[in-house]
Motif scaffolding. Structure first.
Motif, mmCIF file in Angstrom:
data_model
loop_
_atom_site.group_PDB
_atom_site.id
_atom_site.type_symbol
_atom_site.label_atom_id
_atom_site.label_comp_id
_atom_site.label_asym_id
_atom_site.label_seq_id
_atom_site.Cartn_x
_atom_site.Cartn_y
_atom_site.Cartn_z
ATOM 1 N N TYR A 80 42.566 33.345 53.620
ATOM 2 C CA TYR A 80 41.479 34.108 53.018
ATOM 3 C C TYR A 80 40.415 34.486 54.045
ATOM 4 O O TYR A 80 39.394 35.073 53.678
ATOM 5 C CB TYR A 80 40.816 33.291 51.896
ATOM 6 N N GLU A 81 40.634 34.145 55.324
ATOM 7 C CA GLU A 81 39.576 34.343 56.317
ATOM 8 C C GLU A 81 39.982 35.222 57.500
ATOM 9 O O GLU A 81 39.158 35.979 58.000
ATOM 10 C CB GLU A 81 39.107 32.981 56.843
ATOM 11 N N THR A 107 48.192 36.993 52.668
ATOM 12 C CA THR A 107 46.769 37.322 52.603
ATOM 13 C C THR A 107 46.475 37.778 51.179
ATOM 14 O O THR A 107 46.636 38.957 50.862
ATOM 15 C CB THR A 107 46.402 38.438 53.598
ATOM 16 N N ASP A 151 45.024 39.265 47.845
ATOM 17 C CA ASP A 151 44.054 40.330 47.599
ATOM 18 C C ASP A 151 43.508 40.285 46.178
ATOM 19 O O ASP A 151 42.887 41.235 45.711
ATOM 20 C CB ASP A 151 44.683 41.710 47.873
ATOM 21 N N ALA A 194 35.934 31.411 50.448
ATOM 22 C CA ALA A 194 36.408 32.787 50.285
ATOM 23 C C ALA A 194 37.388 32.897 49.122
ATOM 24 O O ALA A 194 37.359 33.874 48.364
ATOM 25 C CB ALA A 194 37.067 33.266 51.575
ATOM 26 N N ALA A 195 38.263 31.893 48.969
ATOM 27 C CA ALA A 195 39.222 31.909 47.864
ATOM 28 C C ALA A 195 38.504 31.842 46.519
ATOM 29 O O ALA A 195 38.869 32.545 45.570
ATOM 30 C CB ALA A 195 40.194 30.745 48.004
ATOM 31 N N MET A 215 36.760 35.172 45.687
ATOM 32 C CA MET A 215 37.693 36.190 45.223
ATOM 33 C C MET A 215 37.964 36.064 43.730
ATOM 34 O O MET A 215 38.283 37.033 43.048
ATOM 35 C CB MET A 215 39.002 36.098 46.006
#
Length: 365
Positions: free
Chosen positions: A94-95, A127, A129, A168-169, A172
Motif C-alpha cells: 500500500y506504500e 498493489t 486499489d 494506508a490500507a 483506503m
C-alpha cells in the motif's frame, strides 16, 4: 462473506470461514490433532534454532521509516519460496510500487522461476486499489489455494503474506487508525481472512512521532489485537546501497508464548545484518538470536518499563496491584516505570473510589 459450518461440503473459499459464528465449535479436529496452535515457523534464524512469526496468526513489525522492517518481511517471503516444498508468498503493498519490490526480491536472490507469471510465480506482488471484498478473497483462493492460476495446481500453497502499510490500507477502506473499533474492522478483513487459512500474516506499520519502538502509531488495539508476535525494529547502523546495516528486533507481544522463552517482552530477540554489494547490488543477510546474557541494570530497567506498558495496553484500567502481579516487580520498581510512561505521554493514571489507581494507554497521533 458466506459462512458455513459444513466442512465436508464447503469449497475452499467457504471453508476458511467454517470456524466462528453463533454456533458451538467442534473440538474434534483439536482433539484428534488435526488442528493446533502451531509454533513460529516463518522468518528463521541462520542456525535454524528459532523462527519469529506464527502461522495462522496476525503478526507485526513496526518501526520508524528506514528501519529495515520491509526488508525483514521480504526476507521472510524469500525464505519461504526457497524451501524444498514450494510455498507461495503474497505481498500486498500500500506504500511503494512493484519496481521497488521486484528489485529487492531480485537482490535477495529470487529469479525467473519465483518472480515470473510465465513460470511458477512463487512470490506474488499486489498493489490494492480498493477495499478488500469478496472478489479479492475469491481471487486469493483461486490463485493460491488450489485454484487454476499462476501454477497453483496443488503443489504450491501460500504460507506467508505481508501487508505493508497498515495506515494506508485502513485509509483506503475509510477507516481511522487511531480508533480501536476501526482497527478491529480492518483486522477482521484481509489479515484474519488470511490467518484463518493458516497463513503467517505480517503487518508492517510505523511508529508515532519521536520513533518510539515500544508501540505502533495509532490505537492501542494495533498491538493488543495481534494474535501472533509483534516486534519493534530498532536501527543500529543504517542500511543502504553499497553499505552494511544492522538492526535489532525487540519483542513487544507474544500471544502464544513460544518466543518469550527466548527473550521476555521488551528484550531483543534477534539481530539482523544486511550487506549490499556495491558492484552487483546483491543483498545478503544474517539473522541471529541475541545473546542470552543479561543486558545489565539499564537494560533491566528498560525491560521493566516495556513490560509495564505492554500490560497496560493489554488491560486498560489495570490497577497498580495487578500491574505488580503481571510485570513481576515491587512498588519501588514499578513506580519509576509508571512515572516514565506518564512523562512520555504513553499512559495516563486515573484515581477512582477509595484511591484506586487505574492505568490507561494514551492514543498516539
Amino acid at each position: 462473506m458466506t459462512t458455513t459450518t459444513d466442512e465436508t461440503t464447503a469449497g475452499p473459499y467457504e471453508r476458511q470461514t467454517a470456524w466462528g459464528g453463533w454456533t458451538g465449535e467442534n473440538f474434534g479436529p483439536l482433539i484428534r490433532g488435526e488442528r493446533s496452535a502451531a509454533p513460529p515457523t516463518v522468518l528463521t534464524t541462520d542456525d535454524g534454532a528459532a523462527s519469529l512469526f506464527y502461522p495462522g496468526s496476525v503478526n507485526m513489525l513496526f518501526s520508524p521509516a528506514g528501519s529495515c522492517k520491509t526488508w525483514l518481511s521480504q526476507i521472510a517471503c524469500a525464505q519461504q519460496v526457497a524451501r524444498p516444498i514450494y510455498n507461495n508468498a503474497l505481498f500486498f503493498d500500500y506504500e511503494d510500487g512493484p519496481d521497488v519490490a521486484f528489485e529487492r526480491m531480485a537482490q535477495l536472490g529470487l529469479g525467473y522461476s519465483e518472480l515470473s507469471a510465465d513460470a511458477n510465480m512463487l512470490f506474488q506482488y499486489v498493489t490494492p486499489d480498493g477495499p478488500f471484498d469478496d472478489a479479492a478473497g475469491e481471487w486469493i483462493m483461486r490463485a493460491h489455494f488450489g485454484g487454476d492460476e499462476y501454477g497453483s495446481d496443488g503443489d504450491y500453497w501460500m504460507t506467508t503474506a505481508v501487508i505493508d502499510g497498515v495506515t494506508a490500507a485502513m485509509s483506503m477502506q475509510g477507516l481511522d487508525p487511531n480508533v480501536g473499533v476501526d482497527y478491529e474492522q480492518f483486522l477482521n478483513g484481509l489479515p484474519r481472512f488470511l490467518a484463518r487459512l493458516g497463513v503467517a500474516v505480517i503487518l508492517c506499520d510505523h511508529t508515532g512521532l519521536g520513533g518510539d519502538v515500544r508501540r505502533p502509531i495509532g490505537s492501542e488495539r494495533k498491538l493488543s489485537g495481534i494474535d501472533g508476535a509483534a516486534y519493534g525494529i530498532e536501527t543500529v547502523v543504517p542500511f543502504g546501497r553499497g553499505r552494511t546495516g544492522r538492526a535489532r528486533s525487540r519483542l513487544r507481544r507474544d500471544k502464544h508464548g513460544h518466543i518469550a522463552r527466548l527473550a521476555p517482552v521488551g528484550k531483543t530477540v534477534a539481530e539482523i545484518e544486511l550487506r549490499s554489494d556495491a558492484d552487483t547490488g546483491a543483498v545478503t543477510y544474517s539473522l541471529t538470536l541475541a545473546g542470552r546474557a543479561s543486558g545489565g541494570e539499564v537494560d533491566d530497567v528498560e525491560a521493566l518499563t516495556d513490560r509495564t506498558l505492554t500490560a497496560i495496553l493489554d488491560r486498560p484500567g489495570i490497577s497498580k496491584r495487578e500491574l505488580r502481579e503481571m510485570v513481576g516487580g515491587n512498588a519501588a520498581a514499578i513506580d519509576p516505570a509508571i512515572e516514565q510512561l506518564v512523562g512520555e505521554e504513553l499512559i495516563r493514571v486515573e484515581i477512582g473510589e477509595r484511591g484506586r489507581l487505574s492505568h490507561y494507554p494514551i492514543e498516539t497521533a
